[in-house]
Design a protein around this motif. Structure first.
Motif, PDB file in Angstrom:
ATOM      1  N   VAL A  79       0.374   4.381   4.126  1.00  0.00           N
ATOM      2  CA  VAL A  79       0.452   2.917   4.127  1.00  0.00           C
ATOM      3  C   VAL A  79      -0.516   2.341   5.150  1.00  0.00           C
ATOM      4  N   GLN A  80      -1.104   1.206   4.802  1.00  0.00           N
ATOM      5  CA  GLN A  80      -2.000   0.504   5.717  1.00  0.00           C
ATOM      6  C   GLN A  80      -1.154  -0.291   6.712  1.00  0.00           C
ATOM      7  N   ILE A  81      -1.453  -0.148   7.991  1.00  0.00           N
ATOM      8  CA  ILE A  81      -0.686  -0.839   9.027  1.00  0.00           C
ATOM      9  C   ILE A  81      -1.616  -1.675   9.897  1.00  0.00           C
ATOM     10  N   ASN A  82      -0.998  -2.592  10.652  1.00  0.00           N
ATOM     11  CA  ASN A  82      -1.722  -3.293  11.705  1.00  0.00           C
ATOM     12  C   ASN A  82      -1.895  -2.292  12.849  1.00  0.00           C
ATOM     13  N   TRP A  83      -3.122  -1.861  13.079  1.00  0.00           N
ATOM     14  CA  TRP A  83      -3.379  -0.784  14.037  1.00  0.00           C
ATOM     15  C   TRP A  83      -2.903  -1.127  15.439  1.00  0.00           C
ATOM     16  N   GLU A  84      -2.918  -2.402  15.770  1.00  0.00           N
ATOM     17  CA  GLU A  84      -2.501  -2.821  17.103  1.00  0.00           C
ATOM     18  C   GLU A  84      -0.988  -2.639  17.302  1.00  0.00           C
ATOM     19  N   LYS A  85      -0.244  -2.525  16.200  1.00  0.00           N
ATOM     20  CA  LYS A  85       1.212  -2.396  16.294  1.00  0.00           C
ATOM     21  C   LYS A  85       1.709  -0.987  15.958  1.00  0.00           C
ATOM     22  N   LYS A  86       0.788  -0.032  15.951  1.00  0.00           N
ATOM     23  CA  LYS A  86       1.125   1.328  15.512  1.00  0.00           C
ATOM     24  C   LYS A  86       2.259   1.952  16.326  1.00  0.00           C
ATOM     25  N   LYS A  87       2.260   1.733  17.637  1.00  0.00           N
ATOM     26  CA  LYS A  87       3.268   2.383  18.491  1.00  0.00           C
ATOM     27  C   LYS A  87       4.666   1.851  18.192  1.00  0.00           C
ATOM     28  N   GLU A  91       7.837   4.012  16.559  1.00  0.00           N
ATOM     29  CA  GLU A  91       9.044   4.099  17.380  1.00  0.00           C
ATOM     30  C   GLU A  91      10.255   3.469  16.687  1.00  0.00           C
ATOM     31  N   SER A  92      10.011   2.452  15.849  1.00  0.00           N
ATOM     32  CA  SER A  92      11.104   1.803  15.128  1.00  0.00           C
ATOM     33  C   SER A  92      11.532   2.600  13.898  1.00  0.00           C
ATOM     34  N   GLY A  93      10.696   3.580  13.497  1.00  0.00           N
ATOM     35  CA  GLY A  93      11.003   4.371  12.317  1.00  0.00           C
ATOM     36  C   GLY A  93      10.483   3.773  11.027  1.00  0.00           C
ATOM     37  N   GLU A  94       9.749   2.662  11.123  1.00  0.00           N
ATOM     38  CA  GLU A  94       9.176   2.065   9.919  1.00  0.00           C
ATOM     39  C   GLU A  94       8.149   3.003   9.295  1.00  0.00           C
ATOM     40  N   ILE A  95       7.456   3.752  10.124  1.00  0.00           N
ATOM     41  CA  ILE A  95       6.594   4.838   9.659  1.00  0.00           C
ATOM     42  C   ILE A  95       7.009   6.111  10.385  1.00  0.00           C
ATOM     43  N   ASP A  96       6.718   7.262   9.796  1.00  0.00           N
ATOM     44  CA  ASP A  96       7.084   8.540  10.402  1.00  0.00           C
ATOM     45  C   ASP A  96       6.043   9.045  11.384  1.00  0.00           C
ATOM     46  N   CYS A  97       4.777   8.725  11.112  1.00  0.00           N
ATOM     47  CA  CYS A  97       3.711   9.223  11.982  1.00  0.00           C
ATOM     48  C   CYS A  97       2.478   8.352  11.826  1.00  0.00           C
ATOM     49  N   ILE A  98       1.555   8.525  12.775  1.00  0.00           N
ATOM     50  CA  ILE A  98       0.277   7.814  12.773  1.00  0.00           C
ATOM     51  C   ILE A  98      -0.816   8.856  12.591  1.00  0.00           C
ATOM     52  N   MET A  99      -1.682   8.650  11.613  1.00  0.00           N
ATOM     53  CA  MET A  99      -2.767   9.609  11.383  1.00  0.00           C
ATOM     54  C   MET A  99      -3.952   8.849  10.817  1.00  0.00           C
ATOM     55  N   GLY A 100      -4.944   8.605  11.669  1.00  0.00           N
ATOM     56  CA  GLY A 100      -6.109   7.870  11.224  1.00  0.00           C
ATOM     57  C   GLY A 100      -7.225   7.978  12.238  1.00  0.00           C
ATOM     58  N   CYS A 101      -7.785   9.176  12.377  1.00  0.00           N
ATOM     59  CA  CYS A 101      -8.810   9.425  13.396  1.00  0.00           C
ATOM     60  C   CYS A 101      -8.293   8.949  14.753  1.00  0.00           C
ATOM     61  N   PHE A 102      -7.085   9.381  15.095  1.00  0.00           N
ATOM     62  CA  PHE A 102      -6.375   8.897  16.283  1.00  0.00           C
ATOM     63  C   PHE A 102      -6.615   9.837  17.463  1.00  0.00           C
ATOM     64  N   SER A 103      -7.293   9.333  18.491  1.00  0.00           N
ATOM     65  CA  SER A 103      -7.633  10.146  19.662  1.00  0.00           C
ATOM     66  C   SER A 103      -6.402  10.428  20.512  1.00  0.00           C
ATOM     67  N   MET A 104      -6.248  11.695  20.910  1.00  0.00           N
ATOM     68  CA  MET A 104      -5.139  12.097  21.774  1.00  0.00           C
ATOM     69  C   MET A 104      -5.427  11.782  23.244  1.00  0.00           C
ATOM     70  N   GLU A 105      -6.690  11.728  23.592  1.00  0.00           N
ATOM     71  CA  GLU A 105      -7.103  11.546  24.983  1.00  0.00           C
ATOM     72  C   GLU A 105      -6.466  10.300  25.609  1.00  0.00           C
ATOM     73  N   GLY A 106      -5.786  10.488  26.750  1.00  0.00           N
ATOM     74  CA  GLY A 106      -5.174   9.371  27.455  1.00  0.00           C
ATOM     75  C   GLY A 106      -3.868   8.889  26.852  1.00  0.00           C
ATOM     76  N   ARG A 107      -3.421   9.527  25.780  1.00  0.00           N
ATOM     77  CA  ARG A 107      -2.190   9.092  25.109  1.00  0.00           C
ATOM     78  C   ARG A 107      -1.166  10.227  24.996  1.00  0.00           C
ATOM     79  N   LEU A 108      -1.402  11.314  25.700  1.00  0.00           N
ATOM     80  CA  LEU A 108      -0.556  12.498  25.548  1.00  0.00           C
ATOM     81  C   LEU A 108       0.903  12.220  25.892  1.00  0.00           C
ATOM     82  N   ASP A 109       1.141  11.304  26.819  1.00  0.00           N
ATOM     83  CA  ASP A 109       2.515  11.005  27.231  1.00  0.00           C
ATOM     84  C   ASP A 109       3.158   9.893  26.400  1.00  0.00           C
TER      85      ASP A 109
END
Length: 271
Positions: A79-87, A91-109
């Protein structure tokens, strides 16, 4: 009469075989439909995720996710989402995961991660006639990024001594807009994943020059909510690694990118 009976028998066998095959295909389709659904959130970010001419999601991440979740016993709904609201969406469960050339750097926690499954360079691009050739030349210049992306945080935080102070950092909501701003001369440079810049140039016959020194080499991963304890993330991590080892990931990536093997060199990224 005997000959007619033989022919009739052959026809009957053929009809039965066709009917049985149809039943078998129907069973397979029904079985696929009965698989639990994973909702994957992404935005339009070619060549990783975009809508084809028929309006169907496609791209590197779509194909990788479809195959990985198939092996895991799920079907996937991209599904297409508002990227700014991905987190908040994950977290709300509206989506199960985020996958779209998503960098892990600086977001590990911030998330529970599967990956990295791809290595990607974050780079700066300028118009071909630009006098900007190295990162230090960006001092006092105007640069556009997509909002909430890794390049935005790189230039906002400037924890790397190679990153100069800009004149203005312009954050835009949609990927295509940063290239429009560059092409029209509203900004002096843009920063994004190298693959995204190359894809844009192919799609729109644009001519940009990518600076030789990357901002950063990052690992691309699949993000699940930090509190997600279903075990799907860990299973996804294992499945993506199996796909990297058995050649499936290479086969998919080479359909979209040149020199696909370099994108699978994730072992030394340090995650």
């Amino acid at each position: 009469m005997k000959g007619k009976r033989v022919i009739a028998g052959i026809l009957l066998v053929g009809i039965l075989a066709t009917a049985l095959a149809g039943c078998k295909n129907a069973d397979v389709t029904k079985k696929e439909r009965e698989k639990p659904v994973i909702t994957l959130g992404s935005d339009s970010y070619p060549p990783y995720n975009y809508l084809n001419e028929d309006g169907i999601p496609t791209g590197i991440d779509v194909e990788l996710a479809t195959e990985a979740f198939r092996r895991m016993g799920y079907q996937v709904d991209v599904v297409q989402i508002n990227w700014e609201k991905k987190k908040e969406l994950v977290e709300s469960g509206e989506i199960d995961c985020i996958m779209g050339c998503f960098s892990m750097e600086g977001r590990l926690d911030d998330y529970r991660w599967a990956g990295p499954y791809i290595a990607s360079r974050q780079v700066v691009a300028v118009n071909e006639s630009s006098d900007i050739y190295k990162l230090s030349d960006l001092e006092g210049k105007n640069l556009a990024v997509q909002s909430t992306t890794k390049p935005e945080s790189i230039f906002l935080n400037r924890t790397d001594e190679r990153i100069p102070k800009l004149g203005n950092l312009i954050s835009l909501g949609h990927r295509e807009l940063i290239y429009t701003f560059l092409g029209k001369g509203y900004v002096d440079a843009v920063a994004a994943h190298e693959e995204s810049i190359v894809q844009y140039m192919k799609d729109y016959d644009a001519s940009f020059r990518i600076l030789e020194d990357p901002l950063m080499v990052v690992g691309i991963g699949v993000a699940f909510a930090k509190e997600d304890d279903r075990g799907i993330c860990e299973q996804m991590d294992q499945t993506l690694e199996e796909m990297r080892q058995d050649g499936t990931s290479l086969k998919i990536i080479k359909k979209y990118l040149d020199d696909p093997q370099k994108y699978l060199e994730v072992d030394d990224l340090g995650y």
